[in-house]
Design an enzyme around this catalytic site. Structure first.
Site, PDB file in Angstrom:
ATOM      1  N   THR A   1      -0.041   0.198  -5.659  1.00 37.59           N
ATOM      2  CA  THR A   1      -0.809   1.352  -5.195  1.00 37.59           C
ATOM      3  C   THR A   1      -1.832   1.708  -6.261  1.00 37.59           C
ATOM      4  O   THR A   1      -1.484   1.833  -7.429  1.00 37.59           O
ATOM      5  CB  THR A   1       0.132   2.561  -4.957  1.00 37.59           C
TER       6      THR A   1
ATOM      7  N   CYS B   1       3.556   3.083  -8.959  1.00 34.29           N
ATOM      8  CA  CYS B   1       3.707   1.847  -8.179  1.00 34.29           C
ATOM      9  C   CYS B   1       2.589   0.851  -8.487  1.00 34.29           C
ATOM     10  O   CYS B   1       1.409   1.187  -8.369  1.00 34.29           O
ATOM     11  CB  CYS B   1       3.701   2.190  -6.687  1.00 34.29           C
TER      12      CYS B   1
ATOM     13  N   THR C   1       0.843  -1.188   0.000  1.00 28.75           N
ATOM     14  CA  THR C   1       0.000   0.000   0.000  1.00 28.75           C
ATOM     15  C   THR C   1       0.878   1.238   0.000  1.00 28.75           C
ATOM     16  O   THR C   1       2.094   1.132   0.058  1.00 28.75           O
ATOM     17  CB  THR C   1      -0.916   0.022   1.242  1.00 28.75           C
TER      18      THR C   1
ATOM     19  N   SER D   1       0.299   6.297  -7.307  1.00 27.59           N
ATOM     20  CA  SER D   1      -0.546   5.281  -7.956  1.00 27.59           C
ATOM     21  C   SER D   1      -0.243   5.153  -9.445  1.00 27.59           C
ATOM     22  O   SER D   1      -0.447   4.091 -10.034  1.00 27.59           O
ATOM     23  CB  SER D   1      -2.032   5.588  -7.746  1.00 27.59           C
TER      24      SER D   1
END
Length: 182
Positions: free
Chosen positions: A173, A170, A9, A167
């Site tokens: 994410t 990654c 996360t 986001s």
């Protein structure tokens, strides 16, 4: 037999212009191959809504730490720094707890702290923290936004934008971003 864990996360937190904001994505990954959930809430309001806490790492481990931290907040009447130090001491010294694979970012109206299982409690100089698989991307984006556009953006806007950048880069994410403010 190896059991995969739910993890990965990005959590980002910032203190800016007298406000605090924490953002987290919603992706939960099982092992390294399967996205199990897109809309998980990894940030919680604790101690009567006066504290924000976000986690990165193994989900079950993080829930254990949330419960422990909430207990420490109650025990120390909302004193964030004392609760964080006591949690870190217990986390590091206990044989079972030491195996927990998670990190926490916690904040109240005046402090922003990183708590790790190795016993660290760190308050950043610049009022910005990020953890998790996309943490470095979010941290870089947040620092740039605060430095170069900070007077035009709120803490919430910086947190949202930093997570969006992470986001986009990654794979662990996503862009189902939840932002909480203090």
């Amino acid at each position: 037999m190896f059991m995969s864990q739910f993890h990965a996360t990005t959590i980002f937190a910032i203190r800016h212009q007298g406000k605090g904001a924490m953002a987290g994505d919603g992706q939960v990954t099982f092992g390294n191959a399967v996205v199990m959930k897109h809309t998980a809430r990894k940030i919680r309001k604790l101690f009567h809504g006066n504290v924000l806490a976000g986690f990165a790492g193994a989900v079950a481990d993080a829930f254990t730490l949330f419960e422990m931290f909430e207990g420490k907040l109650e025990e120390y009447n909302g004193n964030l720094q004392r609760a964080a130090v006591e949690l870190a001491k217990e986390w590091r010294s206990d044989k079972v707890l030491r195996r927990l694979e998670a990190m926490l970012i916690v904040m109240d109206a005046t402090h922003l702290l990183l708590i790790s299982g190795t016993g660290e409690v760190i308050e950043p100089d610049d009022g910005i923290l990020a953890i998790g698989s996309g943490g470095n991307y979010a941290l870089a984006a947040g620092r740039a936004l605060k430095a170069y556009a900070g007077e035009h953006l709120t803490a919430k806007q910086i947190a949202q934008a930093a997570l969006k950048v992470a986001s986009d880069i990654c794979v662990y994410t996503n862009d189902c971003i939840i932002v909480e403010e203090l």
